[in-house]
Design a protein around this motif. Structure first.
Motif, PDB file in Angstrom:
ATOM      1  N   THR A 172     -28.212  10.659 -39.608  1.00 34.41           N
ATOM      2  CA  THR A 172     -28.219  10.285 -38.193  1.00 34.41           C
ATOM      3  C   THR A 172     -26.817  10.069 -37.631  1.00 34.41           C
ATOM      4  O   THR A 172     -26.641  10.059 -36.408  1.00 34.41           O
ATOM      5  CB  THR A 172     -29.049   9.008 -37.975  1.00 34.41           C
ATOM      6  OG1 THR A 172     -28.475   7.942 -38.740  1.00 34.41           O
ATOM      7  CG2 THR A 172     -30.495   9.211 -38.407  1.00 34.41           C
ATOM      8  N   ILE A 173     -25.816   9.905 -38.502  1.00 31.38           N
ATOM      9  CA  ILE A 173     -24.448   9.647 -38.014  1.00 31.38           C
ATOM     10  C   ILE A 173     -23.439  10.678 -38.504  1.00 31.38           C
ATOM     11  O   ILE A 173     -22.259  10.587 -38.171  1.00 31.38           O
ATOM     12  CB  ILE A 173     -23.963   8.227 -38.409  1.00 31.38           C
ATOM     13  CG1 ILE A 173     -23.913   8.073 -39.940  1.00 31.38           C
ATOM     14  CG2 ILE A 173     -24.835   7.166 -37.779  1.00 31.38           C
ATOM     15  CD1 ILE A 173     -23.264   6.767 -40.386  1.00 31.38           C
ATOM     16  N   ASP A 174     -23.897  11.682 -39.272  1.00 35.47           N
ATOM     17  CA  ASP A 174     -22.968  12.674 -39.812  1.00 35.47           C
ATOM     18  C   ASP A 174     -22.202  13.420 -38.724  1.00 35.47           C
ATOM     19  O   ASP A 174     -21.065  13.855 -38.933  1.00 35.47           O
ATOM     20  CB  ASP A 174     -23.710  13.684 -40.693  1.00 35.47           C
ATOM     21  CG  ASP A 174     -23.855  13.211 -42.131  1.00 35.47           C
ATOM     22  OD1 ASP A 174     -23.016  12.398 -42.569  1.00 35.47           O
ATOM     23  OD2 ASP A 174     -24.794  13.644 -42.817  1.00 35.47           O
ATOM     24  N   ASP A 175     -22.818  13.596 -37.544  1.00 35.88           N
ATOM     25  CA  ASP A 175     -22.156  14.322 -36.463  1.00 35.88           C
ATOM     26  C   ASP A 175     -21.058  13.508 -35.796  1.00 35.88           C
ATOM     27  O   ASP A 175     -20.238  14.060 -35.050  1.00 35.88           O
ATOM     28  CB  ASP A 175     -23.174  14.708 -35.384  1.00 35.88           C
ATOM     29  CG  ASP A 175     -24.121  15.791 -35.851  1.00 35.88           C
ATOM     30  OD1 ASP A 175     -23.913  16.319 -36.958  1.00 35.88           O
ATOM     31  OD2 ASP A 175     -25.072  16.110 -35.108  1.00 35.88           O
ATOM     32  N   TYR A 176     -21.004  12.219 -36.060  1.00 41.23           N
ATOM     33  CA  TYR A 176     -20.125  11.330 -35.318  1.00 41.23           C
ATOM     34  C   TYR A 176     -18.650  11.675 -35.529  1.00 41.23           C
ATOM     35  O   TYR A 176     -17.862  11.706 -34.575  1.00 41.23           O
ATOM     36  CB  TYR A 176     -20.390   9.886 -35.723  1.00 41.23           C
ATOM     37  CG  TYR A 176     -20.095   8.890 -34.626  1.00 41.23           C
ATOM     38  CD1 TYR A 176     -20.996   8.689 -33.576  1.00 41.23           C
ATOM     39  CD2 TYR A 176     -18.929   8.138 -34.620  1.00 41.23           C
ATOM     40  CE1 TYR A 176     -20.733   7.773 -32.563  1.00 41.23           C
ATOM     41  CE2 TYR A 176     -18.657   7.235 -33.622  1.00 41.23           C
ATOM     42  CZ  TYR A 176     -19.561   7.048 -32.593  1.00 41.23           C
ATOM     43  OH  TYR A 176     -19.290   6.146 -31.589  1.00 41.23           O
ATOM     44  N   ALA A 234     -20.237  16.433 -44.671  1.00 40.73           N
ATOM     45  CA  ALA A 234     -21.422  16.967 -44.010  1.00 40.73           C
ATOM     46  C   ALA A 234     -21.177  18.365 -43.439  1.00 40.73           C
ATOM     47  O   ALA A 234     -20.040  18.751 -43.119  1.00 40.73           O
ATOM     48  CB  ALA A 234     -21.854  16.027 -42.879  1.00 40.73           C
ATOM     49  N   ARG A 235     -22.260  19.115 -43.300  1.00 40.05           N
ATOM     50  CA  ARG A 235     -22.205  20.486 -42.786  1.00 40.05           C
ATOM     51  C   ARG A 235     -21.596  20.555 -41.386  1.00 40.05           C
ATOM     52  O   ARG A 235     -20.945  21.553 -41.024  1.00 40.05           O
ATOM     53  CB  ARG A 235     -23.627  21.064 -42.766  1.00 40.05           C
ATOM     54  CG  ARG A 235     -23.719  22.494 -42.241  1.00 40.05           C
ATOM     55  CD  ARG A 235     -25.181  22.910 -42.115  1.00 40.05           C
ATOM     56  NE  ARG A 235     -25.306  24.252 -41.590  1.00 40.05           N
ATOM     57  CZ  ARG A 235     -25.361  25.356 -42.316  1.00 40.05           C
ATOM     58  NH1 ARG A 235     -25.306  25.263 -43.635  1.00 40.05           N
ATOM     59  NH2 ARG A 235     -25.482  26.550 -41.763  1.00 40.05           N
ATOM     60  N   ALA A 236     -21.777  19.490 -40.597  1.00 36.45           N
ATOM     61  CA  ALA A 236     -21.311  19.507 -39.205  1.00 36.45           C
ATOM     62  C   ALA A 236     -19.825  19.811 -39.086  1.00 36.45           C
ATOM     63  O   ALA A 236     -19.385  20.409 -38.099  1.00 36.45           O
ATOM     64  CB  ALA A 236     -21.618  18.164 -38.542  1.00 36.45           C
ATOM     65  N   LEU A 237     -19.034  19.434 -40.069  1.00 36.26           N
ATOM     66  CA  LEU A 237     -17.585  19.641 -39.997  1.00 36.26           C
ATOM     67  C   LEU A 237     -17.184  21.095 -40.184  1.00 36.26           C
ATOM     68  O   LEU A 237     -16.030  21.463 -39.958  1.00 36.26           O
ATOM     69  CB  LEU A 237     -16.874  18.771 -41.045  1.00 36.26           C
ATOM     70  CG  LEU A 237     -16.995  17.263 -40.854  1.00 36.26           C
ATOM     71  CD1 LEU A 237     -16.182  16.523 -41.902  1.00 36.26           C
ATOM     72  CD2 LEU A 237     -16.532  16.841 -39.461  1.00 36.26           C
ATOM     73  N   PHE A 238     -18.125  21.943 -40.599  1.00 34.01           N
ATOM     74  CA  PHE A 238     -17.835  23.357 -40.841  1.00 34.01           C
ATOM     75  C   PHE A 238     -18.233  24.240 -39.661  1.00 34.01           C
ATOM     76  O   PHE A 238     -18.054  25.458 -39.714  1.00 34.01           O
ATOM     77  CB  PHE A 238     -18.555  23.832 -42.109  1.00 34.01           C
ATOM     78  CG  PHE A 238     -18.005  23.249 -43.372  1.00 34.01           C
ATOM     79  CD1 PHE A 238     -17.081  23.936 -44.146  1.00 34.01           C
ATOM     80  CD2 PHE A 238     -18.398  21.984 -43.792  1.00 34.01           C
ATOM     81  CE1 PHE A 238     -16.568  23.392 -45.310  1.00 34.01           C
ATOM     82  CE2 PHE A 238     -17.897  21.432 -44.965  1.00 34.01           C
ATOM     83  CZ  PHE A 238     -16.976  22.131 -45.723  1.00 34.01           C
TER      84      PHE A 238
END
Length: 235
Positions: free
Chosen positions: A56-60, A26-30
Motif C-alpha cells: 500500500t505504500i511502495d509507490d510512495y 519494489a517494482r514501482a521504481l522500475f
C-alpha cells in the motif's frame, strides 16, 4: 532459509497461498526504465501479510523521486505516472500540494519513506545472511526529512561506505544499489557484511542505499547493549 524476511514466521507453517516473495526494491521504481533493468531483481521469502502491508505504500518513494526529477530522461515515465496518479486523486492532491509565492510545493510524509527504507534494509540483511533480522536490533534511518545534525552524521557514514567498491545491485545500478557493512566500534572500521557465519549477529550494522540515482538513505541497526553507545565517524 524458509522464513519471512520481515516477521520471521516459518513459511512451512503457512498455507501455499499465504507464502510469497518480496522484491527489493519494489517494482514501482522500475517504471519507464528499459525492460532489461528488471532482470536479476533481488527477492526474499515473505508471508502474504507482510508483503501486503508494504504494497500500500511502495509507490510512495516512487512519487517522491518522480516529483523531484528535473531532466533525467530515464525517469520521464516514472514522473508522468506520479503526476497522473496525484491529479487523479484530487483529495490527496489538495493535502500534498501547496502554492507559495508562485511556486508549487509537494509535501511527503517522510515517516512513510522511512518505513520503505527499513523494509529494504531487512530484505538486504536476509539476502546476505539467509535469515531474518533479529528483533534485538534497534533500527534508525538517516535520510531526507530528519534534522540537520542527523543528516550530517548520516552523510559522513555514507561517504565512508562509498569508499567500499562494488556496491551490490538489484536489477540495475541506476534504479537501486546498496552496501551493507558491520562496524567495529573501537576502530570504526567498516567491513562488508558477508554470509560466512550464519550464526553471527554483529552488534552494529549499517547499510547505504541509493534509489534511482537520486534518493540516498543510511539505515543503522544496533544491538540493545550498544544503544547508549555514541558512535561518530572518523572524518
Amino acid at each position: 532459509m524458509n522464513q519471512c524476511y520481515n516477521c520471521g514466521i516459518p513459511l512451512s507453517e503457512l498455507k501455499k497461498n499465504e507464502r510469497t516473495k518480496e522484491h527489493i526494491p519494489a517494482r514501482a521504481l522500475f517504471e519507464g526504465y528499459p525492460i532489461e533493468y528488471r532482470n536479476n531483481r533481488k527477492t526474499v521469502p515473505a508471508c502474504f501479510k507482510c508483503n501486503n502491508e508494504y504494497s500500500t505504500i511502495d509507490d510512495y518513494i516512487r512519487d517522491l523521486i518522480g516529483i523531484t526529477n528535473e531532466s533525467d530522461s530515464e525517469k520521464k515515465e516514472l514522473t508522468a505516472k506520479t503526476v497522473r496518479k496525484m491529479f487523479k486523486n484530487k483529495g490527496d492532491l489538495n493535502k500534498r500540494m501547496s502554492i507559495k509565492e508562485n511556486s508549487i510545493y509537494f509535501n511527503f510524509n517522510m515517516s512513510t519513506i522511512d518505513k520503505l527504507h527499513l523494509k529494504n534494509f531487512k530484505g538486504i540483511y536476509t539476502l546476505i545472511t539467509k535469515k531474518p533480522l533479529d528483533n534485538s536490533y534497534k533500527l534508525d534511518v538517516y535520510s531526507l526529512g530528519h534534522d540537520e545534525k542527523k543528516l550530517k552524521l548520516g552523510e559522513k557514514f555514507l561517504n565512508e561506505i562509498k569508499q567500499l567498491e562494488n556496491w551490490d545491485v538489484s536489477g540495475h545500478e541506476n534504479v537501486f544499489k546498496f552496501k551493507m557493512v558491520t562496524v567495529d566500534v573501537e576502530s570504526l572500521t567498516l567491513t562488508e557484511l558477508v554470509n560466512e557465519d550464519k550464526n553471527a549477529e554483529p552488534e552494529f550494522i549499517m547499510c547505504g542505499m541509493e534509489y534511482n540515482s537520486s534518493v540516498v538513505a543510511l539505515v543503522v541497526a544496533m544491538k540493545e547493549n550498544m544503544q547508549n553507545y555514541e558512535v561518530t565517524p572518523n572524518s
